[in-house]
Design a protein around this motif. Structure first.
Motif, PDB file in Angstrom:
ATOM      1  N   GLY B 217      29.082  28.714  41.521  1.00 16.71           N
ATOM      2  CA  GLY B 217      28.516  27.892  40.462  1.00 16.71           C
ATOM      3  C   GLY B 217      28.783  28.386  39.060  1.00 16.71           C
ATOM      4  O   GLY B 217      28.311  27.794  38.100  1.00 16.71           O
ATOM      5  N   ARG B 218      29.555  29.464  38.921  1.00 16.88           N
ATOM      6  CA  ARG B 218      29.895  29.930  37.573  1.00 16.88           C
ATOM      7  C   ARG B 218      31.366  29.662  37.300  1.00 16.88           C
ATOM      8  O   ARG B 218      32.198  29.618  38.203  1.00 16.88           O
ATOM      9  N   VAL B 219      31.664  29.506  36.022  1.00 19.42           N
ATOM     10  CA  VAL B 219      33.031  29.232  35.602  1.00 19.42           C
ATOM     11  C   VAL B 219      33.950  30.391  35.988  1.00 19.42           C
ATOM     12  O   VAL B 219      33.582  31.551  35.851  1.00 19.42           O
ATOM     13  N   SER B 220      35.143  30.058  36.499  1.00 22.01           N
ATOM     14  CA  SER B 220      36.151  31.075  36.768  1.00 22.01           C
ATOM     15  C   SER B 220      37.294  30.921  35.778  1.00 22.01           C
ATOM     16  O   SER B 220      37.837  29.828  35.619  1.00 22.01           O
ATOM     17  N   GLN B 221      37.656  32.028  35.156  1.00 25.39           N
ATOM     18  CA  GLN B 221      38.747  31.999  34.191  1.00 25.39           C
ATOM     19  C   GLN B 221      39.983  31.332  34.768  1.00 25.39           C
ATOM     20  O   GLN B 221      40.598  30.464  34.149  1.00 25.39           O
ATOM     21  N   GLU B 222      40.373  31.728  35.994  1.00 23.93           N
ATOM     22  CA  GLU B 222      41.655  31.282  36.528  1.00 23.93           C
ATOM     23  C   GLU B 222      41.676  29.779  36.810  1.00 23.93           C
ATOM     24  O   GLU B 222      42.702  29.124  36.621  1.00 23.93           O
ATOM     25  N   ASP B 223      40.542  29.222  37.247  1.00 24.24           N
ATOM     26  CA  ASP B 223      40.521  27.790  37.556  1.00 24.24           C
ATOM     27  C   ASP B 223      40.570  26.952  36.279  1.00 24.24           C
ATOM     28  O   ASP B 223      41.223  25.907  36.228  1.00 24.24           O
ATOM     29  N   VAL B 224      39.880  27.420  35.244  1.00 25.52           N
ATOM     30  CA  VAL B 224      39.911  26.703  33.969  1.00 25.52           C
ATOM     31  C   VAL B 224      41.305  26.805  33.347  1.00 25.52           C
ATOM     32  O   VAL B 224      41.838  25.826  32.809  1.00 25.52           O
ATOM     33  N   LEU B 225      41.926  27.991  33.448  1.00 29.04           N
ATOM     34  CA  LEU B 225      43.283  28.139  32.915  1.00 29.04           C
ATOM     35  C   LEU B 225      44.259  27.221  33.645  1.00 29.04           C
ATOM     36  O   LEU B 225      45.139  26.612  33.024  1.00 29.04           O
ATOM     37  N   ALA B 226      44.118  27.111  34.954  1.00 32.02           N
ATOM     38  CA  ALA B 226      45.029  26.243  35.709  1.00 32.02           C
ATOM     39  C   ALA B 226      44.812  24.779  35.320  1.00 32.02           C
ATOM     40  O   ALA B 226      45.775  24.012  35.193  1.00 32.02           O
ATOM     41  N   ARG B 288      46.526  38.845  33.162  1.00 31.71           N
ATOM     42  CA  ARG B 288      45.387  38.123  32.583  1.00 31.71           C
ATOM     43  C   ARG B 288      44.347  37.808  33.663  1.00 31.71           C
ATOM     44  O   ARG B 288      43.145  37.924  33.436  1.00 31.71           O
ATOM     45  N   LEU B 289      44.812  37.419  34.848  1.00 29.51           N
ATOM     46  CA  LEU B 289      43.874  37.063  35.919  1.00 29.51           C
ATOM     47  C   LEU B 289      43.044  38.268  36.357  1.00 29.51           C
ATOM     48  O   LEU B 289      41.919  38.125  36.822  1.00 29.51           O
ATOM     49  N   LYS B 290      43.610  39.477  36.192  1.00 26.17           N
ATOM     50  CA  LYS B 290      42.877  40.684  36.592  1.00 26.17           C
ATOM     51  C   LYS B 290      41.625  40.906  35.757  1.00 26.17           C
ATOM     52  O   LYS B 290      40.760  41.681  36.137  1.00 26.17           O
ATOM     53  N   TRP B 291      41.566  40.268  34.587  1.00 26.93           N
ATOM     54  CA  TRP B 291      40.418  40.482  33.709  1.00 26.93           C
ATOM     55  C   TRP B 291      39.203  39.684  34.154  1.00 26.93           C
ATOM     56  O   TRP B 291      38.084  39.996  33.769  1.00 26.93           O
ATOM     57  N   ARG B 296      39.102  40.751  39.537  1.00 22.40           N
ATOM     58  CA  ARG B 296      38.574  42.102  39.781  1.00 22.40           C
ATOM     59  C   ARG B 296      38.121  42.257  41.228  1.00 22.40           C
ATOM     60  O   ARG B 296      38.346  43.293  41.854  1.00 22.40           O
ATOM     61  N   ASN B 297      37.492  41.202  41.751  1.00 28.06           N
ATOM     62  CA  ASN B 297      37.067  41.263  43.155  1.00 28.06           C
ATOM     63  C   ASN B 297      38.254  41.456  44.079  1.00 28.06           C
ATOM     64  O   ASN B 297      38.205  42.249  45.016  1.00 28.06           O
ATOM     65  N   LEU B 298      39.335  40.713  43.822  1.00 28.75           N
ATOM     66  CA  LEU B 298      40.510  40.844  44.683  1.00 28.75           C
ATOM     67  C   LEU B 298      41.098  42.248  44.597  1.00 28.75           C
ATOM     68  O   LEU B 298      41.499  42.828  45.610  1.00 28.75           O
ATOM     69  N   LEU B 299      41.145  42.808  43.386  1.00 27.66           N
ATOM     70  CA  LEU B 299      41.660  44.171  43.241  1.00 27.66           C
ATOM     71  C   LEU B 299      40.790  45.158  44.006  1.00 27.66           C
ATOM     72  O   LEU B 299      41.291  46.050  44.691  1.00 27.66           O
ATOM     73  N   ASP B 300      39.475  44.975  43.906  1.00 24.77           N
ATOM     74  CA  ASP B 300      38.563  45.865  44.627  1.00 24.77           C
ATOM     75  C   ASP B 300      38.802  45.815  46.132  1.00 24.77           C
ATOM     76  O   ASP B 300      38.624  46.807  46.834  1.00 24.77           O
ATOM     77  N   LEU B 307      47.017  38.392  43.903  1.00 24.74           N
ATOM     78  CA  LEU B 307      46.927  38.019  42.492  1.00 24.74           C
ATOM     79  C   LEU B 307      48.304  37.643  41.959  1.00 24.74           C
ATOM     80  O   LEU B 307      48.468  36.646  41.255  1.00 24.74           O
ATOM     81  N   GLU B 308      49.286  38.471  42.287  1.00 25.03           N
ATOM     82  CA  GLU B 308      50.645  38.197  41.807  1.00 25.03           C
ATOM     83  C   GLU B 308      51.178  36.902  42.406  1.00 25.03           C
ATOM     84  O   GLU B 308      51.788  36.087  41.708  1.00 25.03           O
ATOM     85  N   ASP B 309      50.937  36.696  43.700  1.00 25.49           N
ATOM     86  CA  ASP B 309      51.423  35.466  44.343  1.00 25.49           C
ATOM     87  C   ASP B 309      50.774  34.226  43.726  1.00 25.49           C
ATOM     88  O   ASP B 309      51.425  33.188  43.565  1.00 25.49           O
TER      89      ASP B 309
END
Lengths: 341, 341
Positions: B217-226, B288-291, B296-300, B307-309
């Motif tokens: 229910g919170r905004v995700s940077q990557e979805d808004v950017l897409a 940018r997506l890593k921020w 961050r969750n995926l990196l963890d 992320l790269e794919d």
């Protein structure tokens, strides 16, 4: 050197990276760097509907629990037009601004004052209110009308956002007109706290919460852009305040709303950089504001002049904060921030 | 000439302005231009919490009433990683993808198929599910695993967003990997409708609804950017599709969320333009997506490769849409969009 802010990475994959591989900018040191050379302020933005939309209130207690901080400093933006009007009134010498949710409440507060010592202003549906001294246009709040007086102001979205944030340790009032002044003041306050802390590693910086008021619970372009502009101004100030010795103040963006607000502002800032003069830069921002719902509404109501006034970046270098004792919105001098209760 | 999209201004102050005073770009003609030379598609974005957050569903009926259109085409984004995985599976030859909200539901759907004709995949908390064939990494959905098979996928945010949008006339599945393909297809479909309309002035273009799935229910940077990237790609396609004669297709941004998404993408696009190769451009986006929180969750979790794919813009030129009859997510060829029920 361009310092870009970075989130407080928990991943060991990234905390060792000190230089951005592609832009040559340097990573901001993580919050608890082991050598104590930097302390990071975390900045967080809230989607409008979560904080002030549709009558709900900002869940400060939940935020404090989630972020593990009891210290929240809120910055409220209602660029079109409440927070711009408030900054203008203070710049014009008003003793303070009392925001009121209802017309009746505003009348009651005003009536309790001698008529020579107050000004009653505000809007409903963007229009002036019958019997009020002033509407909601920044240009109306002149020194002639405001100096030495209490301004009683009733607006909808901006007042609701200010009320929602009232439980924060500090509440600041911001708009495009005072971005740099607000950023400079925030950094000065934090630097002073940091330098005065008896044990620097134990200093707990506040969480800076950016609250775009929005419109009826929906995101407003102009409020999010102004929040992004404050982040950019904070970056500038942190770099300008660079002390000769550590610890240095850094800040990190704590959530995706903040990252997006900063990105959106950067696109507008790049547009603005194509103009030669400050007037042309502000015209670019005013043009951009016309595309949003709030801007279109103002144009429909014949308030195009207000749009231009609200887009004059850093034209009113005045810090406005909520007085913790009286609840009034008042001018705050960089030299004397009030002690926090 | 840079054509910038403009909202459907109701103010007479602006509709007469044909040239942007500062950037020399031309205003898109308003929706109902009197000479019938242009028809505008309206694009609208929804703040995540309004559509799929916290168990609420997208209020399509309310949207249709408010916007006075019964035709809504939804584009759903869950870049990290559901919609990227879906596009990859279809590109790898899967017959279709069936998104399921629960693990039990996914198992039941899979069990109804011969094991040789299906693949069961998904995640919980980002991790693979015990007993499932595949996790939620795009790289797992190879032709060897997918070709000729039904993919049964259970994820949380992406599936919820797809279900919320299911009542729309058309539902498309988008991610960074298929932005241009999706934009090209949308414009081709609309151009075909427009040219085939018996009376062009009466053609009612759909409202294009961009649905960023977000996270809980919170905004995700990557979805808004897409979503912002799709707007930019639509701009490119509309200009490329410019016919010799009117009517021309134009589009307008209908709300502030859409304007902000486009601005945020433009800042990232400007960063990307500083790189010389497509690989470097995608590395900038991945960085940018890593921020963001999702990155961050995926990196963890050790999914940096994902992320790269997910950041390889236009690497999978495949249009994926919900089949209106079966509800399956399937490949859609530009030459044969299915008839709408």
């Amino acid at each position: 050197m361009i310092i870009e802010f970075r989130p407080d990475f928990r991943s060991s994959q990234l905390t060792t990276m000190s230089t951005h591989p592609l832009t040559n900018s340097h990573e901001v040191p993580a919050r608890s760097s082991s050598d104590g050379s930097a302390v990071a302020l975390r900045v967080r933005g809230l989607a409008t509907s979560e904080c002030v939309g549709r009558g709900t209130v900002l869940d400060l207690a939940g935020l404090q629990a989630e972020t593990k901080t009891t210290r929240v400093w809120a910055v409220v933006f209602d660029v079109l037009r409440a927070t711009t009007v408030i900054v203008r009134a203070i710049e014009s010498g008003a003793l303070g601004v009392r925001p009121c949710l209802t017309i009746d409440q505003a009348r009651a507060v005003a009536t309790a004052q001698p008529s020579s010592s107050r000004v009653l202003g505000g809007e409903r549906g963007g229009k002036a209110i019958d019997g009020f001294d002033l509407g909601n246009s920044p240009a109306e709040y002149t020194p002639e009308r405001c100096r030495g007086r209490l301004v009683v102001l009733t607006t909808t979205n901006g007042t609701r956002a200010l009320e929602a944030a009232a439980g924060a340790e500090r509440v600041f009032v911001a708009a495009f007109v005072n971005l740099a002044a607000t950023a400079r003041h925030l950094v000065a306050c934090l630097e002073r706290e940091l330098q005065a802390a008896p044990i620097r590693d134990s200093w707990a910086p506040p969480l800076l919460l950016l609250v775009p008021a929005g419109t009826d619970g929906r995101v407003s372009q102009e409020d999010v852009l102004a929040a992004g502009g404050l982040i950019a101004a904070l970056q500038d100030q942190v770099q300008a305040a660079e002390p000769a010795r550590p610890p240095r103040l850094r800040f990190t963006c704590d959530d995706d709303e903040t990252l997006l607000a900063h990105l959106a502002w950067r696109a507008v800032a790049a547009e603005r950089q194509t103009a030669a003069t400050a007037t042309d830069r502000d015209a670019i921002l005013a043009e951009r504001l016309k595309w949003g719902r709030g801007g279109r509404n103002l144009l429909d109501l014949g308030f195009g002049r207000d749009l231009e006034d609200c887009a004059r970046v850093d034209s009113l270098p005045r810090v406005v904060a909520r007085d913790p004792n009286s609840g009034l919105l008042v001018a705050e001098e960089s030299d004397s921030p009030p002690s926090v209760a």
